[in-house]
Design a protein around this motif. Structure first.
Motif, PDB file in Angstrom:
ATOM      1  N   LYS A   1       8.334   0.599  -8.382  1.00  0.00           N
ATOM      2  CA  LYS A   1       8.076  -0.510  -9.303  1.00  0.00           C
ATOM      3  C   LYS A   1       7.705  -0.004 -10.693  1.00  0.00           C
ATOM      4  CE  LYS A   1       6.995  -3.777  -5.648  1.00  0.00           C
ATOM      5  NZ  LYS A   1       5.985  -4.582  -4.929  1.00  0.00           N
ATOM      6  N   VAL A   2       7.036   1.138 -10.767  1.00  0.00           N
ATOM      7  CA  VAL A   2       6.768   1.749 -12.073  1.00  0.00           C
ATOM      8  C   VAL A   2       8.078   2.113 -12.754  1.00  0.00           C
ATOM      9  CG1 VAL A   2       5.765   3.740 -13.243  1.00  0.00           C
ATOM     10  CG2 VAL A   2       4.483   2.591 -11.419  1.00  0.00           C
TER      11      VAL A   2
ATOM     12  N   GLY B   1       0.804  -1.206   0.000  1.00  0.00           N
ATOM     13  CA  GLY B   1       0.000   0.000   0.000  1.00  0.00           C
ATOM     14  C   GLY B   1       0.840   1.260   0.000  1.00  0.00           C
ATOM     15  N   ASN B   2       2.138   1.123   0.026  1.00  0.00           N
ATOM     16  CA  ASN B   2       3.032   2.271   0.078  1.00  0.00           C
ATOM     17  C   ASN B   2       3.178   2.857  -1.321  1.00  0.00           C
ATOM     18  OD1 ASN B   2       5.226   4.044   0.253  1.00  0.00           O
ATOM     19  ND2 ASN B   2       6.122   2.870   1.935  1.00  0.00           N
ATOM     20  N   PRO B   3       2.732   4.119  -1.536  1.00  0.00           N
ATOM     21  CA  PRO B   3       2.837   4.698  -2.883  1.00  0.00           C
ATOM     22  C   PRO B   3       4.271   4.844  -3.356  1.00  0.00           C
ATOM     23  CG  PRO B   3       2.158   6.351  -1.261  1.00  0.00           C
ATOM     24  CD  PRO B   3       2.086   5.023  -0.581  1.00  0.00           C
ATOM     25  N   ILE B   4       5.213   5.015  -2.425  1.00  0.00           N
ATOM     26  CA  ILE B   4       6.626   5.140  -2.824  1.00  0.00           C
ATOM     27  C   ILE B   4       7.112   3.834  -3.442  1.00  0.00           C
ATOM     28  CG2 ILE B   4       8.970   5.521  -1.990  1.00  0.00           C
ATOM     29  CD1 ILE B   4       7.814   7.358   0.139  1.00  0.00           C
TER      30      ILE B   4
END
Length: 353
Positions: free
Chosen positions: A141-142, A133-136
């Motif tokens: 990964k993007v 759930g961590n946006p960082i």
């Protein structure tokens, strides 16, 4: 394995992702939404069991057909996964008052539709914070996926084994990112924490750990009540608890293999070769044997996770390279996906740069 060398023009694969394809995507969901409403407002009022299953049969059938209207990798794949796979299995469970769609009283239509169509499962621990759930972490990964796609430009100069690793990284990052993005509407609707779709599968310590607790967790959460539990219950009387558990695992992987075969058909529109099904049947038998071996030596001998983990991952990649990748490569699915990434980058560059 022979490395596939692209014979496509630079942007031909990406041409699948055009205005017409987005229009067809809108058509697909324009058809799907009334079917979901029918399931909620009409089929739910029919007594559970065979009567409700018969009422839902037209929805199940049309959900199987809808992805055939799409050709692009990144639009067809998620649609097929959400409707033909997860959606249909959720409806099958709902016919018998089971699964995530069932609750008493029935939730609102918006909640019902989101649960049916999106890869979401509300966490039982509302205060739980997961790495996924961590946006960082997601942004990282993007970035890694972008690096993998860029490295494809040099794959003709790479060893085939390294190219295969790129394919596996592409598969993992691509699926996790798409599922995470597609779950965002559900998070807005429910306002509750969701269980992650993935739990760092590269940290798996065994096949059981990989398939049951780390990889694409929406699938085992649906196949367990839909396939594993019924098979185990039905066969336990005839074969005993231990063999029933074994048969339940194998049956679950057989069904998963058949559904993957269907997804691959949506991608390729080529007759099935059953390689993908063989991959999952093989892993079903291997995982069942692994569970039996663990039970037999419990307390006597344990393999350290630092040893069992790499062995499991090497086995997964070797068998996938043998039975899964060839079908995607020879039908140009990899090139199609890469072309769509470049088409998207070209579009964003033209709009914002």
């Amino acid at each position: 394995m022979t490395v596939y060398h692209s014979t496509l023009p630079p942007n031909s694969a990406g041409n699948q992702m055009n205005d017409g394809e987005f229009y067809r995507l809108a058509e697909v969901w324009t058809i799907a939404i009334p079917l979901i409403a029918y399931s909620y407002y009409f089929a739910s009022k029919i007594p559970k069991g065979i009567p409700r299953l018969l009422a839902l049969f037209p929805v199940l059938f049309i959900f199987l057909l809808l992805p055939l209207n799409l050709r692009s990798f990144h639009l067809c794949g998620p649609t097929a996964f959400f409707l033909s796979w997860l959606g249909n299995f959720k409806l099958l469970l709902f016919a018998f008052d089971l699964g995530p769609l069932f609750s008493s009283p029935l939730p609102s239509f918006l909640h019902f539709a989101a649960t049916l169509c999106l890869p979401i499962k509300i966490s039982s621990h509302k205060s739980e914070i997961r790495r996924n759930g961590n946006p960082i972490v997601l942004c990282l990964k993007v970035l890694l996926l972008a690096i993998v796609v860029r490295l494809y430009d040099y794959r003709n100069r790479m060893d085939p084994a390294i190219v295969s690793v790129l394919y596996f990284l592409h598969l993992y990052f691509g699926i996790e990112i798409v599922l995470a993005v597609c779950s965002l509407p559900g998070k807005a609707i429910f306002g509750a924490p969701f269980e992650p779709q993935f739990d760092e599968p590269y940290l798996s310590t065994s096949l059981q750990d990989f398939w049951s607790r780390r990889w694409n967790l929406m699938v085992p959460s649906i196949l367990r009540p839909a396939v594993y539990d019924p098979t185990r219950i039905i066969t336990s009387r005839a074969f005993g608890r231990r063999w029933a558990q074994f048969l339940g695992m194998v049956a679950t992987f057989v069904v998963s293999g058949l559904m993957h075969e269907l997804i691959f058909y949506y991608f390729t529109r080529a007759p099935p070769t059953w390689e993908v099904t063989c991959f999952f049947v093989l892993h079903g038998f291997c995982m069942a044997a692994e569970v039996a071996a663990k039970a037999a030596v419990a307390g006597l001998w344990n393999i350290h996770p630092m040893v069992s983990g790499p062995i499991s991952l090497v086995f997964l990649m070797a068998t996938a390279r043998w039975l899964m990748l060839p079908q995607l490569i020879r039908n140009g699915v990899v090139d199609k996906a890469i072309g769509e990434y470049y088409a998207m980058a070209h579009f964003l560059k033209g709009k914002f740069i």
